[in-house]
Design a protein around this motif. Structure first.
Motif, PDB file in Angstrom:
ATOM      1  N   ARG A  49       0.847  -1.402  -0.005  1.00 12.35           N
ATOM      2  CA  ARG A  49       0.089  -0.096   0.073  1.00 12.35           C
ATOM      3  C   ARG A  49       0.710   1.203  -0.214  1.00 12.35           C
ATOM      4  N   VAL A  50       1.633   0.994   1.397  1.00 17.82           N
ATOM      5  CA  VAL A  50       2.492   2.495   1.184  1.00 17.82           C
ATOM      6  C   VAL A  50       3.277   2.581  -0.429  1.00 17.82           C
ATOM      7  N   GLN A  51       3.662   1.461  -1.135  1.00 15.87           N
ATOM      8  CA  GLN A  51       4.402   1.696  -2.687  1.00 15.87           C
ATOM      9  C   GLN A  51       3.758   2.290  -3.602  1.00 15.87           C
ATOM     10  N   ASP A  52       2.383   1.835  -3.557  1.00 17.49           N
ATOM     11  CA  ASP A  52       1.996   2.394  -3.958  1.00 17.49           C
ATOM     12  C   ASP A  52       1.330   4.086  -4.098  1.00 17.49           C
ATOM     13  N   LEU A  53       1.357   4.567  -2.597  1.00 19.75           N
ATOM     14  CA  LEU A  53       1.213   5.253  -2.309  1.00 19.75           C
ATOM     15  C   LEU A  53       2.127   6.864  -2.411  1.00 19.75           C
ATOM     16  N   ARG A  54       3.298   6.025  -2.871  1.00 19.84           N
ATOM     17  CA  ARG A  54       4.567   6.172  -3.262  1.00 19.84           C
ATOM     18  C   ARG A  54       4.558   6.928  -3.991  1.00 19.84           C
ATOM     19  N   LYS A  55       4.138   5.745  -5.274  1.00 18.49           N
ATOM     20  CA  LYS A  55       4.430   6.025  -6.716  1.00 18.49           C
ATOM     21  C   LYS A  55       3.217   7.157  -7.310  1.00 18.49           C
ATOM     22  N   ARG A  56       2.174   8.019  -6.829  1.00 17.43           N
ATOM     23  CA  ARG A  56       1.122   8.593  -6.638  1.00 17.43           C
ATOM     24  C   ARG A  56       1.298   9.836  -5.781  1.00 17.43           C
ATOM     25  N   GLY A  57       2.976   9.869  -5.054  1.00 16.00           N
ATOM     26  CA  GLY A  57       3.429  11.155  -4.778  1.00 16.00           C
ATOM     27  C   GLY A  57       2.468  11.589  -3.080  1.00 16.00           C
ATOM     28  N   LEU A  58       1.883  10.535  -2.631  1.00 13.62           N
ATOM     29  CA  LEU A  58       1.143  10.540  -1.677  1.00 13.62           C
ATOM     30  C   LEU A  58       1.858  10.191   0.209  1.00 13.62           C
ATOM     31  N   VAL A  59       2.629   9.883  -0.160  1.00 12.51           N
ATOM     32  CA  VAL A  59       3.453   9.571   1.428  1.00 12.51           C
ATOM     33  C   VAL A  59       5.221  10.281   0.863  1.00 12.51           C
ATOM     34  N   ALA A  60       5.755   9.863   1.810  1.00 12.17           N
ATOM     35  CA  ALA A  60       7.168  10.468   1.560  1.00 12.17           C
ATOM     36  C   ALA A  60       7.859   8.830   1.139  1.00 12.17           C
ATOM     37  N   GLN A  61       9.452   9.686   1.224  1.00 15.98           N
ATOM     38  CA  GLN A  61      10.248   8.110   0.801  1.00 15.98           C
ATOM     39  C   GLN A  61      10.403   7.799   1.408  1.00 15.98           C
ATOM     40  N   GLN A  62      10.183   8.361   3.511  1.00 19.91           N
ATOM     41  CA  GLN A  62      10.737   7.505   4.421  1.00 19.91           C
ATOM     42  C   GLN A  62       9.463   6.665   5.005  1.00 19.91           C
ATOM     43  N   ALA A  63       8.680   7.145   4.348  1.00 22.87           N
ATOM     44  CA  ALA A  63       7.934   5.856   5.172  1.00 22.87           C
ATOM     45  C   ALA A  63       7.828   4.710   4.257  1.00 22.87           C
ATOM     46  N   LEU A  64       8.328   4.715   2.694  1.00 20.38           N
ATOM     47  CA  LEU A  64       8.562   3.899   1.801  1.00 20.38           C
ATOM     48  C   LEU A  64       9.752   2.659   2.929  1.00 20.38           C
ATOM     49  N   ASP A  65      10.870   3.506   3.225  1.00 21.47           N
ATOM     50  CA  ASP A  65      11.478   3.169   3.597  1.00 21.47           C
ATOM     51  C   ASP A  65      11.201   1.697   5.196  1.00 21.47           C
ATOM     52  N   ASP A  66      10.584   2.525   5.501  1.00 25.15           N
ATOM     53  CA  ASP A  66      10.429   2.431   6.509  1.00 25.15           C
ATOM     54  C   ASP A  66       9.648   0.298   6.810  1.00 25.15           C
ATOM     55  N   ALA A  67       8.290   0.557   5.810  1.00 27.59           N
ATOM     56  CA  ALA A  67       7.535  -0.279   5.538  1.00 27.59           C
ATOM     57  C   ALA A  67       8.057  -1.416   5.043  1.00 27.59           C
ATOM     58  N   ALA A  68       9.463  -1.217   4.548  1.00 28.85           N
ATOM     59  CA  ALA A  68      10.319  -2.512   4.164  1.00 28.85           C
ATOM     60  C   ALA A  68      10.993  -2.636   4.727  1.00 28.85           C
ATOM     61  N   ASN A  69      11.087  -1.914   6.163  1.00 27.81           N
ATOM     62  CA  ASN A  69      12.477  -2.560   6.359  1.00 27.81           C
ATOM     63  C   ASN A  69      11.684  -3.215   8.001  1.00 27.81           C
ATOM     64  N   THR A  70      10.150  -3.108   7.631  1.00 25.48           N
ATOM     65  CA  THR A  70       9.187  -3.461   8.905  1.00 25.48           C
ATOM     66  C   THR A  70       9.082  -5.455   7.842  1.00 25.48           C
ATOM     67  N   VAL A  71       8.367  -5.178   6.881  1.00 23.37           N
ATOM     68  CA  VAL A  71       8.907  -6.849   5.662  1.00 23.37           C
ATOM     69  C   VAL A  71      10.166  -7.269   6.259  1.00 23.37           C
ATOM     70  N   ALA A  72      11.043  -6.732   6.404  1.00 20.66           N
ATOM     71  CA  ALA A  72      12.506  -6.935   5.963  1.00 20.66           C
ATOM     72  C   ALA A  72      12.485  -7.595   7.988  1.00 20.66           C
ATOM     73  N   SER A  73      12.206  -7.066   8.959  1.00 20.65           N
ATOM     74  CA  SER A  73      12.260  -7.522  10.221  1.00 20.65           C
ATOM     75  C   SER A  73      11.345  -8.758  10.479  1.00 20.65           C
ATOM     76  N   THR A  74      10.043  -8.710  10.288  1.00 21.13           N
ATOM     77  CA  THR A  74       9.165 -10.201  10.571  1.00 21.13           C
ATOM     78  C   THR A  74       9.998 -11.136   9.767  1.00 21.13           C
ATOM     79  N   ARG A  75       9.577 -10.938   8.761  1.00 19.39           N
ATOM     80  CA  ARG A  75      10.870 -11.927   7.832  1.00 19.39           C
ATOM     81  C   ARG A  75      11.718 -12.581   8.974  1.00 19.39           C
ATOM     82  N   GLY A  76      12.563 -12.293   8.702  1.00 20.58           N
ATOM     83  CA  GLY A  76      14.103 -12.670   9.830  1.00 20.58           C
ATOM     84  C   GLY A  76      13.274 -13.175  11.702  1.00 20.58           C
ATOM     85  N   LYS A  77      11.811 -12.565  11.776  1.00 18.87           N
ATOM     86  CA  LYS A  77      11.580 -13.409  12.605  1.00 18.87           C
ATOM     87  C   LYS A  77      10.879 -14.764  12.409  1.00 18.87           C
ATOM     88  N   ARG A  78      10.466 -14.582  11.423  1.00 12.92           N
ATOM     89  CA  ARG A  78       9.586 -16.021  10.997  1.00 12.92           C
ATOM     90  C   ARG A  78      10.683 -16.879  10.486  1.00 12.92           C
TER      91      ARG A  78
END
Length: 368
Positions: free
Chosen positions: A142-171
């Motif tokens: 969702r954040v990636q789609d919003l970033r393409k439309r310029g509705l969120v900052a790059q920082q929000a997309l980076d935070d979402a990617a970091n969350t995915v990586a963290s949860t994958r490591g925990k898994r």
């Protein structure tokens, strides 16, 4: 006149005496020939030897574990029954080993129970981590789609990617914990402890320790008589070290060493009669149980070498085993006693020997 009368009187008894002598000359040789014929026709039926001895199973009693002897309950020449205690080895080290392995078995049981609980917990953590990772992945999309439309900052997309990586490591970490717990349980988390290799090994070691403890008491394997022994309390015995001999009394037999020339008509099952030198006038019934496959010389430590130029032919002896038939009230037999054996082969020596009481050699005596 008187002289003639006396001559006639003396000549009268001469004729009967002459006839008596003639009968003796005829009957004597005939009787001798008859006896000789009888002996010839029936003499081959029985074969015997005095090279025979009573034999018995001799068992060497040895411990199955090593240790110091703490008690000896039998003495030399003492009769014993099967299962009777002969001597005892120090049990304390073995009892300590049993206690140690019992504790080890309990420890393995606790370890397996803990691994089973850990497996269940790791599975729950894995399911939670999997759900968190899926949620993080959706959020990242969702954040990636919003970033393409310029509705969120790059920082929000980076935070979402970091969350995915963290949860994958925990898994992945929880997945490894599940695999470890599953490996501890032999790959069968739902299996009982009794079916798992680690528990089986612990119980096998405990069973071996208990078996060793039971072997500390050495018992008689069969009925018999203790032979010459000097076992004393305090001696240390190794595994398999001879402690005392036991001569079995339930399985006595006679071993007769016949000349090879006497075994022409001897076969298994034929009846025999045995006399023991110790008991004159007593006889035992027996039967031929087996005949050795080779002469006694073949089983010698140094067999005879007949391929030399100094060869002299010697009649060989073949061991024959005779099984004694049970006899109530018979005297006690002991291994090594000298015996005389006579076997009834039932063999014919001539084609007309049946007229003199002979039998067909093809039919063993035991079957008639």
């Amino acid at each position: 006149m008187t002289a003639k009368t006396e001559t006639s009187a003396n000549a009268a008894p001469a004729a009967p005496r002459k006839r008596s002598n003639t009968l003796l000359w005829i009957a004597g040789p005939a009787l001798v020939l008859g006896v000789a014929g009888w002996l010839y026709f029936t003499g081959g039926r029985f074969v015997g030897t005095d090279n025979a001895y009573v034999q018995a199973d001799q068992i060497t009693i040895s411990p199955q574990i090593g240790g110091r002897v703490v008690e000896v309950l039998v003495r030399e020449n003492q009769p014993v029954k099967a299962g009777e205690l002969l001597f005892r080895i120090d049990q304390e080290p073995l009892q300590i080993a049993v206690a140690r392995l019992e504790a080890q078995a309990d420890s393995v049981r606790s370890l397996l129970d803990g691994a089973r609980n850990g497996y269940r917990g790791a599975e729950a953590d894995l399911r939670s981590a999997q759900a968190d990772m899926e949620h993080a992945q959706q959020q990242y999309t969702r954040v990636q789609d919003l970033r393409k439309r310029g509705l969120v900052a790059q920082q929000a997309l980076d935070d979402a990617a970091n969350t995915v990586a963290s949860t994958r490591g925990k898994r992945d970490s929880n997945s490894a914990a599940v695999a470890k717990a599953q490996s501890t349980l032999g790959g069968l988390p739902s299996a009982s402890n009794e079916s798992l290799p680690g528990y089986k090994l612990a119980m096998a070691q405990l069973a071996q320790a208990k078996l060793d403890l039971s072997h500390a008491e050495v018992r008689a394997p069969v009925d018999g008589v203790i032979g010459k022994t000097d076992l004393q309390v305090g001696e240390f015995l190794s595994v398999g070290q001879p402690a005392m001999p036991l001569v079995a009394t339930a399985t006595l037999w006679v071993e007769a060493n016949f000349k090879e020339t006497d075994l022409t008509n001897v076969s298994v099952g034929q009846s025999a009669e045995i006399a023991i030198d110790t008991y004159p006038g007593k006889h035992w019934k027996a039967r031929v149980a087996s005949i050795s496959p080779a002469s006694g010389a073949q089983f010698a430590v140094l067999p005879a070498q007949n391929a030399t130029g100094n060869w002299v032919k010697i009649v060989q002896r073949i061991p024959v085993r005779l099984a004694l038939e049970p006899a109530e009230g018979a005297p006690t037999l002991r291994a090594g006693m000298s015996a005389e054996v006579e076997i009834d082969t039932g063999a014919e020596r001539a084609r007309y020997s049946h007229f003199f009481g002979g039998h067909n050699a093809e039919a063993p005596v035991a079957s008639r």
